[in-house]
Design a protein around this motif. Structure first.
Motif, mmCIF file in Angstrom:
data_model
loop_
_atom_site.group_PDB
_atom_site.id
_atom_site.type_symbol
_atom_site.label_atom_id
_atom_site.label_comp_id
_atom_site.label_asym_id
_atom_site.label_seq_id
_atom_site.Cartn_x
_atom_site.Cartn_y
_atom_site.Cartn_z
ATOM 1 N N GLN A 156 -4.044 0.595 -6.679
ATOM 2 C CA GLN A 156 -4.764 1.033 -5.046
ATOM 3 C C GLN A 156 -6.099 0.407 -4.433
ATOM 4 N N ALA A 157 -7.102 0.473 -5.475
ATOM 5 C CA ALA A 157 -7.900 0.417 -5.765
ATOM 6 C C ALA A 157 -8.269 -0.887 -5.483
ATOM 7 N N ARG A 158 -7.884 -1.752 -5.934
ATOM 8 C CA ARG A 158 -7.265 -3.887 -6.189
ATOM 9 C C ARG A 158 -7.513 -3.516 -5.026
ATOM 10 N N LEU A 159 -6.001 -3.493 -4.234
ATOM 11 C CA LEU A 159 -4.793 -3.807 -3.246
ATOM 12 C C LEU A 159 -5.905 -3.601 -1.916
ATOM 13 N N LEU A 160 -6.748 -2.408 -2.149
ATOM 14 C CA LEU A 160 -7.143 -1.829 -1.075
ATOM 15 C C LEU A 160 -8.943 -2.775 -0.667
ATOM 16 N N GLY A 161 -9.105 -3.325 -2.187
ATOM 17 C CA GLY A 161 -10.213 -5.103 -2.125
ATOM 18 C C GLY A 161 -9.317 -5.911 -1.519
ATOM 19 N N ILE A 199 1.085 6.518 -6.611
ATOM 20 C CA ILE A 199 0.651 8.382 -6.711
ATOM 21 C C ILE A 199 0.637 9.306 -6.674
ATOM 22 N N ALA A 200 1.655 9.400 -5.803
ATOM 23 C CA ALA A 200 2.505 10.605 -5.528
ATOM 24 C C ALA A 200 3.108 11.196 -6.670
ATOM 25 N N GLU A 201 3.810 10.347 -7.240
ATOM 26 C CA GLU A 201 5.126 10.367 -8.274
ATOM 27 C C GLU A 201 3.875 10.484 -9.254
ATOM 28 N N ALA A 217 -3.547 4.329 -13.841
ATOM 29 C CA ALA A 217 -3.061 2.842 -13.384
ATOM 30 C C ALA A 217 -2.813 2.483 -12.361
ATOM 31 N N ALA A 218 -1.883 3.655 -11.592
ATOM 32 C CA ALA A 218 -2.061 3.383 -10.026
ATOM 33 C C ALA A 218 -2.873 4.167 -8.976
ATOM 34 N N LYS A 219 -3.714 4.496 -9.692
ATOM 35 C CA LYS A 219 -4.942 4.421 -8.639
ATOM 36 C C LYS A 219 -6.150 3.139 -9.487
ATOM 37 N N LEU A 241 0.846 -1.010 0.113
ATOM 38 C CA LEU A 241 0.327 -0.140 -0.051
ATOM 39 C C LEU A 241 0.664 1.641 -0.265
ATOM 40 N N PRO A 242 1.668 1.232 0.778
ATOM 41 C CA PRO A 242 3.140 3.008 0.990
ATOM 42 C C PRO A 242 3.645 2.316 -0.320
#
Length: 155
Positions: free
Chosen positions: A55-60, A33-35, A50-52, A26-27
Motif C-alpha cells: 500500500q505504501a509503495r502504491l501510494l508513492g 489489508i482487511a483480510e 506485506a500488504a501495508k 489500491l482497492p
C-alpha cells in the motif's frame, strides 16, 4: 518538479495508469489489508505487513504520477517545425562507425521506451541531436565509446 512536455499519447497513457492504480490496484491492496487484519495478531502477521508495504509503495507511485500530470503540458504536434531536432522529432540517422541505420523519436522521460523507438530527451544521444539539422554529424559519448551519427531525416 518542473514542467514536463509530452505528447497527447503519453499524457493519456499516464492518466490510464493512474486510474488503474487508484481504481483497481489500491482497492485490491485495501482488501488484502482487511483480510490480513481479520487473521488476528498483527505483530507477527506477515500478510498484513506485506500488504501495508505494498500500500505504501502504491501510494508513492500514485503521488508521483499525480505530480507528473499536474506539471504536464501536452505539445500540439501540428505546431512543431521539422528543420531541427526537438522534443517529439522522429530522427533517422546512420552510425558512421558501422553504417547501421536507426530511427528514434525524442520523447519525454516518462514516455521513453527503447523497444518502441522512443528515447528520453535527457539521454546523451537526444541531447547531442537537439537543434541539429538533416546532414549534420554529431559525436556522442556513450558507455560503449564514441558514436558518430549522421542525421538522415527529421519528421
Amino acid at each position: 518538479m518542473s514542467i514536463e512536455y509530452m505528447s497527447q499519447e503519453g499524457y493519456d497513457k499516464l492518466v490510464a495508469e493512474l486510474q488503474q492504480m487508484v481504481n483497481v490496484e489500491l482497492p485490491q491492496v485495501k482488501d488484502a489489508i482487511a483480510e490480513a487484519r481479520d487473521k488476528g495478531d498483527l505483530s507477527e502477521n506477515f500478510e498484513y505487513h506485506a500488504a501495508k508495504r505494498e500500500q505504501a509503495r502504491l501510494l508513492g507511485r500514485i503521488r508521483f504520477k499525480q505530480r507528473v500530470l499536474e506539471n504536464a503540458r501536452v505539445i500540439d504536434t501540428s505546431l512543431l517545425h521539422h528543420e531541427g531536432v526537438q522534443l517529439l522529432s522522429k530522427v533517422a540517422m546512420t552510425n558512421l562507425g558501422n553504417n547501421a541505420s536507426m530511427t528514434y523519436t525524442i520523447a519525454s522521460p516518462h514516455e521513453a521506451d527503447l523497444r518502441a523507438g522512443k528515447i528520453s530527451i535527457k539521454s546523451p544521444i537526444a541531447q547531442a541531436l537537439l537543434g541539429k539539422k538533416v546532414g549534420d554529424v554529431v559525436e556522442v559519448r556513450v558507455p560503449a565509446g564514441l558514436l558518430k551519427l549522421r542525421i538522415d531525416s527529421i519528421e
